[in-house]
Write an enzyme that holds these catalytic residues in place. Structure first.
Site, PDB file in Angstrom:
ATOM      1  N   ASP A 157       0.826  -1.212   0.000  1.00 55.14           N
ATOM      2  CA  ASP A 157       0.000   0.000   0.000  1.00 55.14           C
ATOM      3  C   ASP A 157       0.861   1.264   0.000  1.00 55.14           C
ATOM      4  OD1 ASP A 157      -2.363  -1.418  -0.017  1.00 55.14           O
ATOM      5  OD2 ASP A 157      -2.623  -1.368   2.156  1.00 55.14           O
TER       6      ASP A 157
ATOM      7  N   LYS B 251     -14.147  -4.250   5.490  1.00 54.51           N
ATOM      8  CA  LYS B 251     -13.482  -4.612   4.227  1.00 54.51           C
ATOM      9  C   LYS B 251     -12.883  -6.005   4.433  1.00 54.51           C
ATOM     10  CE  LYS B 251     -10.278  -2.959   0.698  1.00 54.51           C
ATOM     11  NZ  LYS B 251      -9.493  -4.185   0.546  1.00 54.51           N
TER      12      LYS B 251
END
Length: 666
Positions: A38, A119
């Site tokens: 990320d 998520k």
């Protein structure tokens, strides 16, 4: 950073992210953590934002990762399965909401409502229903084209094969494996000396993308549905309304969905999900904030990669300091000796951690972990605790380096590390830690073939202390076996007969049953024919053994090492005393029609098992190889023959069908 430097760095970042994305999406074998990946993507996105003229279509900021795996049919998604824009701070979430509120005002919308959901850390899939019946399922792939995994999805118990309403609908969900099931899978893989799954997400992805659905069926896959992609004959005003409808249709809908009206409520929902994260039965890596109004979503639209009406807040991995109090070793069922760090208890991501695996000798040396060290730990994939690094600056000089044991801590047999392997193993065949696994192998069909002595019965015999050694099988009494089952007399008699019959097996079966490292059933047949007696094989040295076809240096050394163990000699003596045959009994058939010929067998056969074919070829003087080469005379190709068939065709090797092989052996 000037434009030239930025261009160079962007090129590096694209190469890195493409490589790591391929490992993650296509091979299901991540090499770095989600957080590290990320951060690379954030850096790339920021540089492209600073220099938009450097943006290209092939950048991962502009497309979804993942390709269609060879072997699967392609499925074009009628409605794209897009990714989500990741954010890493509450400030970024607030900026997203401010943008949404501004566009709402511009479009005369007075109030915007949101739904905040977990998520789920899994693999996205689309499920298609026609007249209420499940007809097709596909992975996300690159968002536009995915893989047809219908048969695999049919094995997921929480996917309804038929829903209540007889309508046409496509829904999207996340396929995952629960934390508990993931831990159990990895424990089993460790015992079986298989490569561990890096995290639950990749375990789920690898399971769903199996070409053989029977393998998928054995994996504990689950799914949560979180979106309607397309529906005919019904209209919804809000996302929350959609989810309620899906639940009534029998779908396993994402259980955590929080209705919010403003920034404050959204912030509280994200915080609440973060606090409950550890207690959830499934892994999550963030919270998704979505606009609830479906008509407003249409106004907001999407980019080529992500919708403009949602963002995914990613929780940072929690790391804590603790001390390594000790390093101990555990012995697995296959004899692998695994070092384990005993830690000062510390709470990480909601649970108390007091120990963690150190994997192997190389891992300890690479990180230079010593007893007494202060270390930084985190939970890999929020499930498995791991040591991130040693805080060497906090060393006092009293820390003690660790060395792997030279002898098994359970049975005292020599512990050895073979060349090219990271694992150190106990070499003792009678080691109590290995007994259960050794017993299962000893009685298996290819080994002593003791019908009725399955895993459950072996476990009962061990639990009741009726056996504590392989040879104890031949001391079992009728009454002992009958006591394992209600009305077990018939079962006991059948098992007693099967045990007695196993004593008459040829030497090759006994060699196979002993489970010598690197010696399979094929090599066992060769060794039985060559030496004729277990005692002759036990006396052979490595140099002599290497003169035999198919016996290399590693196998030869393994055989010598096995028969040098005191435990091995004790076991063979007991087996002889019990009346187990230790000689080669089979007479040569005199039929050498395949002498000098090498066969390779591939694909699925109807009439024969692979072992039966190999036995037939070898009994007729032929040789069976596992790979196609210029020396291969025949490729016996069954159904679904793969790369071996292609290679044989390219080499001009003679390819025969099962029927042709049957004609050859008449």
């Amino acid at each position: 950073m000037d434009k030239k430097q930025a261009e160079k760095r962007i090129k590096e970042l694209r190469e890195k992210t493409e490589y790591y994305a391929n490992k993650y999406y296509d091979e299901d074998k991540p090499e770095i953590s989600d957080f590290e990946y990320d951060m690379l993507m954030v850096e790339l996105r920021n540089l492209e934002k600073q220099y938009p003229e450097l943006i290209t279509k092939d950048s991962l900021t502009q497309k979804v990762g993942g390709h269609v795996k060879e072997g699967f049919e392609k499925v074009e998604h009628e409605v794209p399965l897009q990714s989500l824009q990741d954010v890493f701070s509450i400030e970024e979430v607030k900026e997203f909401i401010e943008r949404i509120e501004k566009q709402a005002e511009e479009n005369g919308i007075k109030e915007v409502k949101y739904v905040v959901e977990t998520k789920i850390d899994g693999l996205s899939a689309a499920l298609e229903y026609v007249n209420g019946k499940f007809v097709r399922g596909a992975t996300r792939g690159n968002g536009l084209v995915g893989e047809d995994v219908t048969e695999n999805l049919k094995t997921v118990k929480t996917i309804p094969m038929e829903i209540n309403d007889k309508i046409n609908i496509t829904v999207r969900g996340e396929v995952f494996i629960s934390k508990k099931d993931f831990e159990e899978m990895n424990e089993e893989r460790q015992e079986n000396e298989e490569e561990l799954f890096a995290n639950a997400r990749n375990a789920a992805a690898g399971s769903l993308r199996q070409l053989d659905s029977s393998i998928t069926a054995k994996r504990p896959l689950d799914i949560y549905i979180f979106n309607v992609q397309k529906i005919e004959g019904k209209n919804f005003n809000s996302h929350y309304e959609e989810l309620e409808y899906l639940a009534k249709q029998g779908f396993n809908v994402n259980p955590v969905r929080i209705y919010c009206k403003n920034k404050k409520e959204i912030e509280e929902a994200i915080k609440k999900i973060g606090e409950m994260r550890e207690d959830l039965t499934y892994g999550i890596d963030g919270a998704v904030v979505k606009v609830d109004d479906l008509k407003f979503r249409e106004i907001l639209g999407t980019t080529t990669k992500v919708p403009r009406w949602a963002v995914a807040y990613k929780y940072p991995p929690e790391q804590k300091e603790t001390k390594v109090k000790d390093i101990i070793c555990q012995v697995g069922r296959t004899g692998v000796i695994t070092p384990m760090a005993i830690l000062e208890p510390v709470k990480v991501a909601g649970s108390t951690i007091s120990k963690t695996t150190l994997h192997n000798e190389d891992f300890i040396k690479e990180k230079d972990i010593r007893v007494g060290d202060t270390v930084l730990i985190q939970k890999a994939g929020d499930v498995i605790p791991e040591i991130v690094k040693v805080l060497t600056e906090q060393r006092t000089g009293e820390e003690k380096p660790f060395e792997m044991p030279k002898y098994c801590p359970v049975c005292g047999a020599e512990a050895k590390r073979e060349e090219g392997e990271a694992a150190i193993r106990c070499t003792g065949i009678e080691c109590p830690a290995k007994l259960y696994r050794n017993l299962i192998h000893f009685v298996s069909r290819e080994a002593m073939n003791i019908d009725g002595l399955g895993e459950n019965i072996i476990k009962q015999l061990l639990d009741r202390k009726l056996i504590s050694n392989i040879a104890d099988i031949y001391d079992l009494k009728f009454e002992d076996i009958a006591s394992l089952k209600k009305n077990g007399k018939k079962f006991a008699q059948n098992l007693v007969d099967s045990i007695e019959n196993s004593k008459k097996n040829d030497l090759n079966r006994l060699i196979t049953a002993l489970g010598i490292r690197h010696v399979g059933s094929k090599a066992a047949r060769t060794l039985a024919k060559k030496y004729g007696d277990i005692d002759n094989l036990a006396k052979a040295d490595a140099t002599e053994l290497q003169q035999i076809d198919d016996v290399g240096e590693i196998m030869a050394n393994s055989i010598v090492e096995f028969f040098s163990q005191e435990q091995t000699n004790d076991l063979i003596t007991r087996l002889k005393n019990a009346g187990v045959n230790t000689k080669h009994l089979k007479e040569e058939s005199g039929d050498n029609r395949f002498e000098g010929k090498t066969f390779v067998v591939t694909g699925t056969l109807e009439k024969y098992t692979r072992k039966e074919v190999e036995d037939l070829i070898e009994n007729m003087g032929g040789k069976v190889s596992s790979s196609v080469s210029k020396k291969t005379d025949y490729l016996l190709a069954g159904e679904e023959a793969g790369s071996k068939l292609t290679k044989a065709q390219s080499l001009g090797t003679k390819i025969i069908s099962e029927k042709e092989f049957t004609d050859m052996i008449k």
